[in-house]
Design an enzyme around this catalytic site. Structure first.
Site, short mmCIF file in Angstrom:
data_model
loop_
_atom_site.label_atom_id
_atom_site.label_comp_id
_atom_site.label_asym_id
_atom_site.label_seq_id
_atom_site.Cartn_x
_atom_site.Cartn_y
_atom_site.Cartn_z
N HIS B 102 0.79 -1.13 -0.05
CA HIS B 102 -0.07 0.00 -0.01
C HIS B 102 0.92 1.08 0.03
O HIS B 102 1.24 1.77 -1.24
CB HIS B 102 -0.87 0.00 1.02
CG HIS B 102 -1.86 1.32 1.09
ND1 HIS B 102 -1.66 1.97 2.36
CD2 HIS B 102 -2.46 1.83 0.35
CE1 HIS B 102 -2.84 2.93 2.30
NE2 HIS B 102 -3.13 3.02 0.94
N HIS B 124 -2.25 1.16 7.79
CA HIS B 124 -3.66 1.34 7.21
C HIS B 124 -4.54 0.13 7.33
O HIS B 124 -5.41 -0.22 6.50
CB HIS B 124 -3.72 2.03 5.73
CG HIS B 124 -2.86 3.13 5.75
ND1 HIS B 124 -1.64 3.10 5.14
CD2 HIS B 124 -2.83 4.49 5.98
CE1 HIS B 124 -0.83 4.06 5.04
NE2 HIS B 124 -1.84 5.14 5.39
S1 FES Z 1 1.23 0.82 4.32
FE1 FES Z 1 0.23 -1.14 5.02
S2 FES Z 1 -1.78 -0.49 4.86
FE2 FES Z 1 -0.93 1.21 4.28
#
Ligand code: FES
Ligand code: SF4
Lengths: 822, 183
Positions: B102, B124
């Protein structure tokens, strides 16, 4: 290609916001010629970051790149969550949905190759390309014929309320003002009108909060919604980031439920459809303990004489003063701790703990806890009026409105792009409640055979309608089964045939879409629309943040903007006032209709004129930050309105808020009518974070298809064991006691793959709400007389018997891992 | 479909569970007209790196190592259940990058053995399935977690390559410094 190219420093950069959920994250798009790339160093690429990137926003994953045409030329495009955003998605956060926006863009070398690219008419059952001119002629002539011979109520329009203000304005200007037809509804409901009528009756705007409130609050009461799945960035960057104690009221034990529990809050797994009893009991207990905000109630809520003088019949009918609320809450057993516990399945101790968390005993002189109350479809699509009313009551008791960290709002589904032209012809509606007209239920009207022309724009009408199969059968009987079918491409002959169909009691359907869906299959005329990225438009998010969504690529083939198509038809029908040179002119006209409302951008338009700019130009200068409406003028500067009701004035003649009548007895009757019979279980529906609405984009994204190759039905392990079902089994869900649009008993069914999980309690099952070919709305009651004061479906309250059909071919590849692990 | 890879080098990958997977070599930037697409299962070979002795792998206990560079956190784990791309006699030993696809947070120590997932990521909350080639179970990442291909050589478990793109990179490659063994 196997490498994501970086945009060179001279790439064309445009502002936009996400196409999907209500949060409305800011995005930047970069387009540049093929064969060129920016360098890895920050100063060598338009993103302004060094690559490989060490972490944070600005990384283009493979799904963020595509190749499109810009003014006919092939161009690379990156659609990147704005790494420099300071509002909404600070630093370029994004959900899985928005992160894949580039994959939705038309590219014949990708799964988007089946976009509708030219107008088509159904000849001998097959869609055949025709020119725009002929298509507009057909729509205009058949429309005029239906209106002349059968009246405006026979002419309907079903449209999205999120396609941008320009589209919504022109669509409603034609339907309401020019034609005067109340046979009209947005994508999500069978009728125009209010989605949170309890709030409106209380005088509270349903989108009054801002995201900063989520952070400022001490407690977040989240009811009937799963914000991590589908308000993702708001949940992470605002709700969770603020560290508030969360209380989640929802029958399902979702990620948010477990997150709340793990972080000092609680989850109340209320028996589905009984929230009104729980909310009433919490309110009553708070009052009994003297924990309510007595000063706020005294100063800002109306007394009976003020309510009696209100101009709105709804306020007079449903409005309550504080003392009337107390009487109401104490007169029903279901609002006592024991009564509510019995109805809702929530232990008394948990109801008390919830009340304590919200407003519990405070030290003398300690400040009140700041509580935000947020809700969405779990309330709105079950007991719509009473549920939203009960939430409004709680908010007023806690003083949770209009102040930092103290607000009540919908969380929203999609963004707010639905500024209408106003003037819905309510007096022409055939539907009423206690002698007052209410916006008409167009699905009921259609199933009764009274609609003879329907223009379906940007939505799968059949799937969105409760009792989907019943509506489909009726539509088939009035369209495909009609003997009057065009057999030649001659425009005059087509028009004559379709008019003859209408004269014989049949129906003509037009579908304006990006991709063909279930509804398209029944349409006589298919009109290709341009979409996000292919047209410039203005839209709000759930904190009333207005931004310009810039065009950065060409629409495919002959696709046109929705409003342009509608305006063409209006002019062909001889209506005046449908000549706009561009979207900016439409937006500037629509500003007048927005005046005095939550979306009010009339001041922005004036401000632009003063600066010698178009409204689009001014809005563009605000970038992905935009401006929050109503736009205000302060010391010669245009400024945002952060939250509504900051002056503690409420909608209504007295300017005071009022409590709302939310009788459990009324709810209970409906609940009993809808509850499962015999071997049936409740069948409710949900969103999941990979998928967006009717999946027109999701089905063309490899990661979404891999994750959700089919719809699932969540079942509790107890029910699964009793029924001999394991994850991966193919199931048929059938409701043989479906209440249809006309109150008749019918049968409806759909199929899905079993997903055994403790996310749902025993007795409750749950499927994705709008999966093509697997529509949970098929088993959902469609009779809106069940909620006669505001015609909304009880989409969350379906029921059905579950049959195992065998093992699904997906059983070994689809992950059935629980989704609520925190 | 546009050409996505110049398949100059097709090699049969012999490890258990990856029998049908092709080794591909990344092409130079190719201005074809398709969107960037990486087929799940396409493997880029990287430096062969010792991970563990097979017999030392205990079910449910991750072994951390650096891959495809020594500085990039990765782990191997014996799941106790067969998994896509799993090796060893039970087809249950897998390895993945720790870097969340992500926004790049390392999900160090985030292996959840009860559900055979990595996550939720503390940033997140994305979770990835260790049995399904790093597929996102719930969360925000737009790419699977890169799986590290393993081979058993005698009693040694070796990391041999990666699938997918490590966070922050623009293509499937092994080493920013070296430009990848295959680029
Ligand atoms: S960096 Fe892992 S969920 Fe956003
Ligand atoms: S959270 Fe909503 S607005 Fe933001 S990227 Fe995801 S879908 Fe788009």
């Amino acid at each position: 290609m196997s490498r994501v190219p970086l945009p060179p420093v001279d790439a064309v950069v445009k502002n936009t916001a996400c196409e999907y959920c209500s949060v409305g994250c800011g995005y930047k798009t970069y387009t540049w010629p093929l064969g060129r790339e920016g360098g890895l160093a920050a100063e060598e690429n338009a993103i302004g970051r060094d690559f490989p990137l060490g972490g944070g926003g600005g990384w283009p994953s493979a799904l963020m790149h595509n190749v499109v045409r810009v003014d006919g030329e092939l161009r690379n495009v990156l659609v990147l969550p704005d790494p420099d955003a300071t509002v909404v998605n600070p630093g370029g956060d994004h959900s899985v949905r928005g992160g894949g926006l580039a994959s939705r863009l038309y590219n014949p070398d990708s799964p988007t190759r089946d976009r509708l690219t030219q107008p088509q008419v159904r000849i001998n059952g097959e869609l055949v390309a025709i020119g725009w001119d002929a298509a507009i002629d057909i729509v205009a002539e058949v429309s005029a014929h239906v209106i002349a011979t059968r009246g405006p109520l026979a002419w309907g329009m079903k449209r999205p309320s999120y396609g941008g203000h320009e589209n919504a304005y022109v669509q409603t200007k034609l339907a309401w003002k020019a034609i005067g037809s109340p046979n009209h509804a947005a994508h999500h409901a069978p009728a125009a009108g209010d989605d949170a009528p309890g709030l409106t009756d209380a005088g509270i705007d349903a989108f009054s909060a801002c995201y900063a409130d989520d952070k400022a609050a001490d407690v977040l009461l989240i009811v009937g919604t799963e914000p991590y799945e589908n308000k993702t960035v708001r949940f992470v960057d605002w709700m969770a980031a603020g560290g508030a104690t969360m209380i989640h009221i929802d029958p399902r034990t979702t990620f948010t439920s477990n997150f709340a529990k793990k972080n000092g809050g609680m989850h109340l797994p209320v028996q589905i459809g009984t929230d009104v009893a729980l909310l009433g009991a919490i309110a009553r207990y708070i009052i009994e303990q003297g924990w309510h905000d007595a000063d706020f109630v005294r100063d800002y809520t109306a007394d009976p004489s003020q309510i009696a003088l209100e101009g709105s019949w709804r306020k007079r009918r449903f409005g309550l003063s504080y003392s009337q609320l107390v009487t109401e809450l104490t007169s029903e057993v279901a609002f006592s701790l024991d009564g509510a516990s019995q109805v809702t399945g929530i232990p008394v101790a948990d109801i008390i703990r919830c009340a304590e968390l919200l407003s519990g005993p405070l030290e003398p002189n300690a400040p009140r806890k700041k509580v935000c109350i947020y809700f969405e479809k779990g309330i709105m699509w079950s007991h719509n009026h009473e549920g939203t009313g009960a939430l409004a009551n709680l908010a007023l008791l806690l003083g949770s409105v209009g102040r930092p960290g103290r607000a009540i709002s919908r969380l929203g589904g999609h963004q707010r792009g639905g500024q209408t032209a106003g003037g819905y012809p309510l007096s022409a509606s055939p539907h009423s409640f206690e002698g007052h007209n209410v916006p008409m239920d167009q699905d009921r009207w259609t199933v009764a055979g009274n609609t003879h022309f329907m223009w379906v724009i940007g939505t799968n009408w059949i799937g969105c309608s409760s009792g989907s199969g019943v509506l489909r059968d009726k539509l088939v009987s009035m369209t495909q089964a009609s003997p009057h079918q065009p057999t030649s491409t001659n425009t005059a002959a087509i028009i004559a045939t379709l008019k003859a169909r209408v004269d014989a009691g049949g129906m003509v359907m037009v579908n304006q879409e990006l991709y063909a869906n279930e509804t398209t299959a029944l349409c006589d005329l298919v009109l290709p629309a341009s979409g996000w990225g292919e047209r410039t438009f203005a839209r709000h998010n759930a904190e009333r943040r207005l931004r310009l969504y810039e065009r950065f690529c060409d629409p495919p083939g002959e696709a046109r903007e929705d409003w342009v198509i509608v305006a063409d038809v209006a002019r062909r029908m001889g209506f005046e006032g449908f000549d706009w040179p561009d979207g900016n002119a439409v937006l500037e006209e629509a500003a007048e209709a927005s005046r005095g409302k939550r979306l009010d951008f009339s001041t922005l338009v004036i401000g632009a004129q003063v600066k010698g700019l178009t409204s689009y130009e001014l809005l563009r200068s605000y970038g992905t930050t935009g401006i929050q409406t109503p736009v205000d003028l302060l010391d010669g500067q245009l400024v945002s309105t952060e939250r509504l009701h900051a002056d503690l004035k409420f909608k209504g003649d007295s300017g005071k808020a009022n409590f709302v009548k939310t009788s459990w007895t009324v709810v209970e009757q409906r609940y009993n009518a809808l509850a499962p019979r015999g071997d049936q279980l409740w069948v409710t529906n949900m969103r999941v974070n990979h998928l967006w609405n009717n999946l027109s984009d999701s089905l063309r994204r490899p990661d979404a298809v891999a994750r959700w190759p089919a719809n699932c039905l969540q079942l509790n392990p107890e029910d699964a064991q009793r029924l001999g079902i394991a994850s991966g089994d193919q199931l048929r869900i059938e409701n043989s006691s479906l209440i249809d649009h006309l109150g008749n008993t019918r049968t409806g069914s759909f199929e899905a793959v079993a997903y055994v999980t403790d996310e749902v309690p025993p007795g409750l099952t749950c499927a994705y709400f709008l999966y093509p070919g697997s529509m949970p709305n098929s088993v959902v009651p469609a009779d809106t007389t069940l909620q006669a004061n505001n015609l909304r479906y009880n989409c969350k309250l379906g029921r059905g018997s579950i049959t195992r059909l065998g093992r699904s071919p997906l059983a070994d590849t689809m992950p059935f891992i629980p989704r609520n692990i925190v | 479909m546009a050409k996505r890879f110049s398949r100059r080098q097709f090699l049969k990958f012999s490890a258990v569970g990856l029998g049908s997977t092709m080794l591909v070599q990344c092409a130079d930037y190719d201005p074809s007209v398709g969107p960037t697409e990486l087929k799940p299962g396409d493997v880029v070979p990287c430096a062969r790196t010792w991970v563990s002795q097979l017999q030392d792998l205990v079910v449910g206990q991750p072994v951390d190592f650096g891959y495809p560079l020594p500085t990039l956190p990765a782990f191997a784990v014996k799941l106790g259940e067969p998994a896509a791309g799993g090796i060893g006699p039970d087809g249950d030993v897998v390895a993945f990058s720790y870097l969340c696809t992500h926004m790049g947070c390392p999900i160090l120590g985030g292996y959840n053995h009860e559900h055979k997932i990595l996550g939720p990521c503390r940033c997140h909350f994305t979770t990835f399935s260790m049995r399904h080639r790093g597929q996102v179970v719930l969360g925000q990442a737009t790419a699977d977690l890169p799986q590290i291909t393993l081979e058993v050589e005698g009693d040694d478990v070796l990391a041999t390559g990666i699938t997918g793109v490590i966070f922050g990179e623009l293509s499937q490659r092994c080493s920013p410094a070296a430009g990848g063994t295959s680029a």
